[in-house]
Structure formats: C-alpha cells, structure tokens
Design a protein around this motif. Sequence first.
Motif, PDB file in Angstrom:
ATOM      1  N   THR A 256      22.528 -20.471  30.105  1.00  0.00           N
ATOM      2  CA  THR A 256      21.292 -19.972  28.394  1.00  0.00           C
ATOM      3  C   THR A 256      21.675 -18.939  28.333  1.00  0.00           C
ATOM      4  N   LEU A 257      21.630 -17.780  28.901  1.00  0.00           N
ATOM      5  CA  LEU A 257      22.629 -16.594  28.031  1.00  0.00           C
ATOM      6  C   LEU A 257      24.090 -16.856  27.069  1.00  0.00           C
ATOM      7  N   GLY A 258      24.787 -17.337  27.689  1.00  0.00           N
ATOM      8  CA  GLY A 258      25.863 -17.577  26.758  1.00  0.00           C
ATOM      9  C   GLY A 258      25.380 -18.755  25.760  1.00  0.00           C
ATOM     10  N   ALA A 259      24.857 -19.587  25.650  1.00  0.00           N
ATOM     11  CA  ALA A 259      23.589 -20.456  24.604  1.00  0.00           C
ATOM     12  C   ALA A 259      23.045 -19.724  23.666  1.00  0.00           C
ATOM     13  N   VAL A 262      24.840 -17.203  20.877  1.00  0.00           N
ATOM     14  CA  VAL A 262      25.669 -17.999  20.100  1.00  0.00           C
ATOM     15  C   VAL A 262      24.659 -18.666  19.245  1.00  0.00           C
ATOM     16  N   LEU A 263      23.580 -18.385  19.252  1.00  0.00           N
ATOM     17  CA  LEU A 263      22.386 -19.494  19.070  1.00  0.00           C
ATOM     18  C   LEU A 263      21.498 -18.059  18.321  1.00  0.00           C
ATOM     19  N   ALA A 887      21.588 -30.032  23.861  1.00  0.00           N
ATOM     20  CA  ALA A 887      22.522 -29.205  24.172  1.00  0.00           C
ATOM     21  C   ALA A 887      22.965 -29.469  25.925  1.00  0.00           C
ATOM     22  N   ARG A 888      23.758 -29.682  25.770  1.00  0.00           N
ATOM     23  CA  ARG A 888      24.096 -30.510  27.974  1.00  0.00           C
ATOM     24  C   ARG A 888      25.019 -30.259  28.237  1.00  0.00           C
ATOM     25  N   ALA A 889      25.463 -29.409  29.921  1.00  0.00           N
ATOM     26  CA  ALA A 889      26.340 -28.654  30.330  1.00  0.00           C
ATOM     27  C   ALA A 889      26.805 -29.728  30.491  1.00  0.00           C
ATOM     28  N   PHE A 933      29.974 -22.854  24.279  1.00  0.00           N
ATOM     29  CA  PHE A 933      30.124 -23.476  23.993  1.00  0.00           C
ATOM     30  C   PHE A 933      29.742 -25.004  23.920  1.00  0.00           C
ATOM     31  N   ILE A 934      28.464 -25.084  24.452  1.00  0.00           N
ATOM     32  CA  ILE A 934      27.307 -26.222  23.988  1.00  0.00           C
ATOM     33  C   ILE A 934      26.313 -25.784  22.977  1.00  0.00           C
ATOM     34  N   GLY A 935      26.752 -24.134  22.530  1.00  0.00           N
ATOM     35  CA  GLY A 935      25.661 -23.393  21.961  1.00  0.00           C
ATOM     36  C   GLY A 935      26.139 -23.467  20.387  1.00  0.00           C
TER      37      GLY A 935
END
Length: 950
Positions: A256-259, A262-263, A887-889, A933-935
């Motif tokens: 969630t932090l990474g996504a 980006v978002l 967006a799935r890990a 990446f998924i973000g």
Amino acid sequence: MDEHRVRAVNTGTMRPSTGLLLAVAGVLPFCGGLAFYLCTADVDVIPLQMAGSAAAAVRVLGDRAGAFREALHADHVFVAGYTITLVWVFLLARRTLARHVNQQRLAVTGAVAAVAAGLCDVAENLLLAHGIPRAAKGADLPFALATGCATVKWVLLALTVPVAVVLVAITVKRAVSHAVPFLRRNGAAGPADDAVIPPWPVVRADGARWPRDPRPDPPAGSAVRWLNGSRVPPERQQGALGFCVSGGGIRSACVTLGALQVLRDDVCKARYLVSVSGGGYLAGALQLALTGPLERGEPAPARAAPADVFGPGTPEEDHLRRHSKYLAEGTGQWLAALGVLLRGLLASLGLLVAGLLVLGLTLSWAYHRVPVTDLTCLAGSTPPCTPGFRAPAVAVILCCLGAALACWLIWLVTFAWLPGSRRPPLWAATAFRLLVVLALFLVLAVLALPAVAWAVMWLKHRTDVGVRGVGAGAGLTALLTYVAVLAGTLWRRRQVLGGGMNKLFGAGRRASRLSQAVPTGFGQYLLVWLVLLLLTLVSLLVLGWATATGRTWHPGWQLGLPAAVLAVALCLDQTWMSLHPFYRYRLASAFAVRRWKEEDGETVARPYDFTKEPTKLSLYGRQHEGFPQVIFAAAANLSGSDRTPPGRHAVSYTFSHDYVGGPDVGYVRTDLLEKRTGGTIGRDLTVQSAVAVSGAAFASAMGSQARVFQTLFALTNARLGTWVPNPASLTGLWGPDPDWRLPPQPRLRRLHYLLKEIAGRYPMDDRLLLTTDGGHYENLGLVELLRHGVRTAVCIDASGSSPPFAGTLADAISLAYQELGVRIVLDDVEARQLVPGSARPLQPEDPLAALNARLSARAVVTGDIIYPHELVVDGRPCGTRGRLIVARAALTRKLPYPLLAYASTHPVFPNDATSDQWFDHKQFEAYRELGRFIGEEAAEALHRPPRPHG
C-alpha cells in the motif's frame, strides 16, 4: 403502524420509584416467612427431608418428633413466603428487565420453576408429617417420596434463588441510579437527532423485533435488504473516486505504501480511503502523520502535507522501514513478546482454576448442607468410600425422563392425528423441554458431580500425588497449552515457523528447509484438540477435588478466594489480559509518527507519546483538506442467524471521525460516543486502536474460521480484537428521557465478556460487540467502499489469497451483490490474465525462467460496477454505472529486474504469510517496490478513458 411494530414498541412504562418499591415489596414475603420459621422451628428438618427411609428417619427424629412436626408446620409459612417472592421477582423482571421475547420466556420459566419448588416443598412436608407417626413401624414410602420431592425442590431452588437475587439487585441499582440525579450516568440533555442511527430491524415469527424502536425513515420498495445494506451515515456523500486497501499485515502495508506513493495525486482527489487490517496500518500512519500536536484541545497543522506525506525519502517513511519488525526485533523484544503471551496465558488459566475452586467450594458446602448425594466420607476416608447415592433421588430422575417421554408421545400422536389446519398442543412440547432440562440438572447434581468428586479422590489415593506432582502437572499443562497457542498463531504456513526460527536465532534465510518438518493442517488441529481435551480434564480434576474437600479448607482460603475472584470479576477489564493492548502499542511504535522539526533545525520523525496524547478518533481521524476521509473497516462478530447467514458470523463495523458502526448494527456519532464512554473502553475509540482492531487477525471470533482455534485463543488470552459499544443498544439510553430499565453503558468489560468469548456467544442486542479484523467480514474493503457509492473504485489487493485465482476478489464481488445489490462485471480476458502462469513464458536460457509458473500476464484488472440505484456526485446524477480497477500484488514480466531476481530466490514472494510480521529491509523494499509497480499500472488504467457501454 403495522401489527409487528405496535407489538415491538408498546412495552408499557414504569417509573423508577415504582420499580424500586415493587422490588423491595417483593422481598418482604420471603423475609417475613423466614423470620416466622426461625422464631418457631428449633430443629433442622433437612436431615429428615433427605432420610429416604423409616430407619434413617428414626435416627434423625430421636425423641423430638413433636418438634419436627412443629417445624414442618412453620415451614409452610416459609414456603409460601419464598414462593411468592420468587414468582414476584421473576414477573417483575419480565416487566422491567426482559427486553426480548426469549428473556421474557426465561422469566416466566423461572416463575414456573419457583411454583414447582413450592409445590414440591408442600408435598414433602405433608409426606413427612404423614410418615413421622409411622416411622417406628417401618413405613418407608412416605420418607422415600419426601426425599424425591426434596431433591427436585433443592435443585429448582439452586437454579432460581441466585438468579432472583441478581435480578433484585439489578432492578434496585438501575432504579436508584436513575432516581437519584448525582448517581445518574450521562445525565446531560439528550444528544442531537443524528446521534444514533439504528440498524434495520429483524422480526421473528412471533412478532419479536430488534431493535424495538421504529426508525424515522425506513426504506420503501421491494429490495429493502439492498437499501438497508447501502445505508451510510449522513453527510457521507457519494464521490467520483474512492480507494480501498486490503488486509495482509505488514505485507499489505508495504504494498500500500508503494502504490499510494505513485497514486498520490489521485488519492488526494478521492472522497474515501477504506482500509482493512494491514492496509489500515498505512492508512492510520498517513492520518496521524497529517495531524499536528494537540494545542488548546485541537490538533495543530502538521509539517507533512498530503502532497508529500510518507513520500520517498521522508523521515516518516524511513522510520517505518526501520521498524518493519514492529512486533519484535532482537532477542529482547522477542522475549518480551513471548512473555506477554505467557502472562496472558497464566492469567487466564489462573482465573479459570480460581473460578473452578470457588465453584467447587460452593458445591462442597451445598452437598454438606443438603446431601442430595452424601459426600461426607470422601475427604476423610482412605481410600475414599463410594458416594451415598440415594435411591429416591435416582428414581426422581427416571420419573422426569418418563414424564418427558409421555409428553413427547402426546405431542407426536396429536401431531400425526390432528388435521393439518390444527396445531398440536404446545403445552406438551413445552413440558417435554422443561422436563428434559430438569432431568439433566438432576443428573448433574445427583450423579455426575458426585461421581467426578469420587473419581478425583480415588485417583489421588491410587497415585499418591503430592504438592510436587500437582505443580509438575500444572506446569506441563501450561507448557503444552503455550505450545498449542504458538502453533495456532505462528504455524499458519510451513514457511513461517522456519522463517521465524531463523530470525530468532539468526540462522539466515537458507535454513528455511527446516520448516518442511513442521506439521500443518491435521497436525495443527490434532494438537489444539488434544490441548483442549487436556484443559477439560484438568478442569474436572480441580472441580472434583474442590467439591470433595472444599469445606475442610482453612477459613482464610474459604473467605479469601471467593473475595478475590469476585473482585477480579467486577473490577478487572478482561481486555487487559489479552494481546490487544500489546498489539496496539507495538503497531503504534512503527506507524504512529509525525514529521517534526527540532529546535536546532533538524527534521526528524517523532513517534507519538500516547501517555500524553491519546489520538481520539473524532479529532485525529478527521478528514484533512486535500486528502480523502479515512474509514477503518473492522468486523463485528454475531452468533446465530438473526443477522448473518450460515457460515458468515460477522458484519461490517467501521471507525471514522464522524461515525462508528455499520448498517447491520447501527451508527453512532464518534464525538458523542467518546464523551459518553468512560473507563478503559474509551481508550479503544482512538486512531491507533482502530488500526489495531481492524488488523486483529487471530481472535476468539474470526467469522467463518475454525471454531477450535477460536476457543483456544479465548481460553488462553491469545486473542486480539476488543469489545466496543453496540450503536443499536444506545437508542433508548441517549434519548431526552432515557428508560431506566435499560442497562447503562458499561465502563468495564468484565469477566462475563470473556465467558462469552469462550462460549462463542455474541448476541446482536448486546451492549458491547466483539470487533476483530475486517478480513473476517471482507478483506479488500471493496464492499465498504461500494456502500458509499463511488463512480470509480480503485482497489489495492495485497491480501495474498492463494493462487491460481484471486479468491478474495471473488468473495468481495459475491458479497457486494448479496448486501448491496451491486453487480461487478470484470473483463473476462483480463481476469484470466491474473492467474499465475498466464504470462508469455521466458526462454529456457533466461536465468529467470524458473519464474514462469508464477508469472501473471497482468497485475491490474478492470471491470464495470452496476449499482441498483442512481449515483449522485456533487449534486449531479451520474447514472448507475461505475468503474472498478483492481491492482493485485502479482509477478509479471514487466517487473524491474531486481524485483524478479528477488522473487527467484524467495519462492513465496509476493505471498509471504500474513502471520509473518517480521519483515527485514529486503522484504520491506521488495513489497514496497511491487506496490509502486502495481500503482503505476493502476494509474495508467485510471487515466485511460472508460470503455463505452454497449
């Protein structure tokens, strides 16, 4: 108003002073009868009641037959007194305390049992009066019948008298508390009309309804279930964009932090951010980082802004990376965590043993005073003699079972012979149930408990166990229970124990082969069942020994032990013994942090000091400008099928700055709930507690999860989650003229709440609800987001559901239709490309070719949301269709090479078990990068024009 509603509302009124007078007046017949009996009778008639034969009666009578006859005559007055009092108390409780049909039926049953006890007492006195002149002639029948009647009487009184005492005490307490102004809780004027929003009602076949009070604006139409499920608090408007982040512990928090990094621009435009479990870790961290320190009762502006909070390179992100092993890092913290678990286990087992000792002590004196079965020889003889079972008492059990069988046959014959338009007699079915219950209690009192006491003393004699043996057995029981608890909490997957042991002993990642020897599945269940069986056997040993020997203990123990248990039961909040406070603190140590500027100009991450700054949900959870409203999604556990279908024993329960609750339990304004909720319960109305509750993965209630593990967690205090106020129960308490008959809001979660967890009893009308991980209801937060009506829903799925399919997403889609009537139609091609192995395979010579079976063709899937009603965003109708982006890990060929290289050396990535909450820096960074990446993929899908609908 229809018939059901009239019946539910028209319950009558009674002034508190009237209730107090009636309660006091009800006790007077008992007091008068007892005074008359004590002044008239100078012999104890109980030995004569339990004689059972003429020979035994002669020994009891001696040369005082006349005195016994006078005592029997006086006893008629006492019988009339206590019967009137018991019936009065139960009927008064039916009128004042019983709020539901089942409680009213129990009150009537208590009154019937009191009358039956009185009749048995009268019959016993008449039989004894008839038999006394004939005792010398050997007339056994009157005394045998009298003993049978006395056995039934004493068992019925043992069941009804304690309940009646409690009912009188509760009635007096509530009446006095309401009548005396300075004793009245929350005596301020009633709150605003929107303070409590009641849930939709449940009506049974007999017209009983919960909640009892009518709603001001019930929905109209045929699809009322969907309309009720879609109900949200006022001022929560539908939005153009919303985000939900899934559960999954620290794994989900990192993704969630990474996504969200980006978002960020899109998140700042969103209306809602719904979080579950691990996603809530990060959502709570964002919320607290955006809140400044408290100044003059209000949070000051924070140094972090929505545009850069928890951004790459910020001090708060660095703080989180350094504390990713938030539960325990290093030997000291590991030992502290294991010590907390052991402390809760020992406290729970100690309280269990103490309670059994007090119960056994009570039974010991009860059997000594009223020997329905003679146990006097158990403690004094070696070897212990057989208990003195009385033939008349055993015969009474057979008579009850025979009468129950006769009632059942009457019901069965009438059911078969009566025409279909006529119902069989209900009295026969009711009598059958009551007689069976009475027979069971008679078996327990006359046969089972004495047999257990004798077996324990016989075993003690045969084994000659001393103090050391008892201590060794207790230690072994605690050790095995501790091992079972660790198995239930850590051995969720084979890899976890190996990883945990490696981290604990520093053996490194390559030693993970050790985990292959750990038993899973059947081995776990077998171990837990064996431990529960062991605890049951130990409990029987303790109870049997206390029953046999309790009255011979030192007076200090006989007085001190019950006093200590009573003090603990009344004064100790049982959540203190659980893992919830520890878990709440450890989560806060990593995720509760704000950007801070020191006096020398240094910008640092400063953790919250909760001893000085409790993060009240209404203040620290409020929506910040340029940031969505954060909603922490948890689950309220309910037993039975009144609210939930079979297999799903949880409903939505959310925490936010404006309201707390859900459509199935009602909503209550957060600020008013904080003001009116005192004691330790108020500490759970905070942001850090909402995060901990939303992530309470293992608990004594886990929705549809295995009941055996839930029982073990309840017995051993290895449980997360906590009890919070039930909004539906506050309607009558918060009105301008609160009903004095309603129970007040509790300030402590006393012992009976722990007993409810052990028994698995979570009624929908309780004052408190056990709230646990939101994943026990729905692990993506998607249903809660759709409940609030957003045109575009973006879901970050790091739930780690087992491949090949995204089962968590499928469950959410199904639940959204069941509860909201919302249909989600995924792009079929895209959905199949989520499956691992669907990607174009890498060439055999590629060093990463071993990943082919784990690579998905895509990580993002889109679909259409079809609402059953039209959306209105910013006052403009927007139709019934929306867009879903999930967006799935997952691993794809597009991932950066370092991430694919990491995956090749870590076979479980990106599905590390949720029970693994000890991430090192490599795991943290790998999952954060996967989230980025998924973000990026989700952002691309979000900014693409939606497909036209056909």
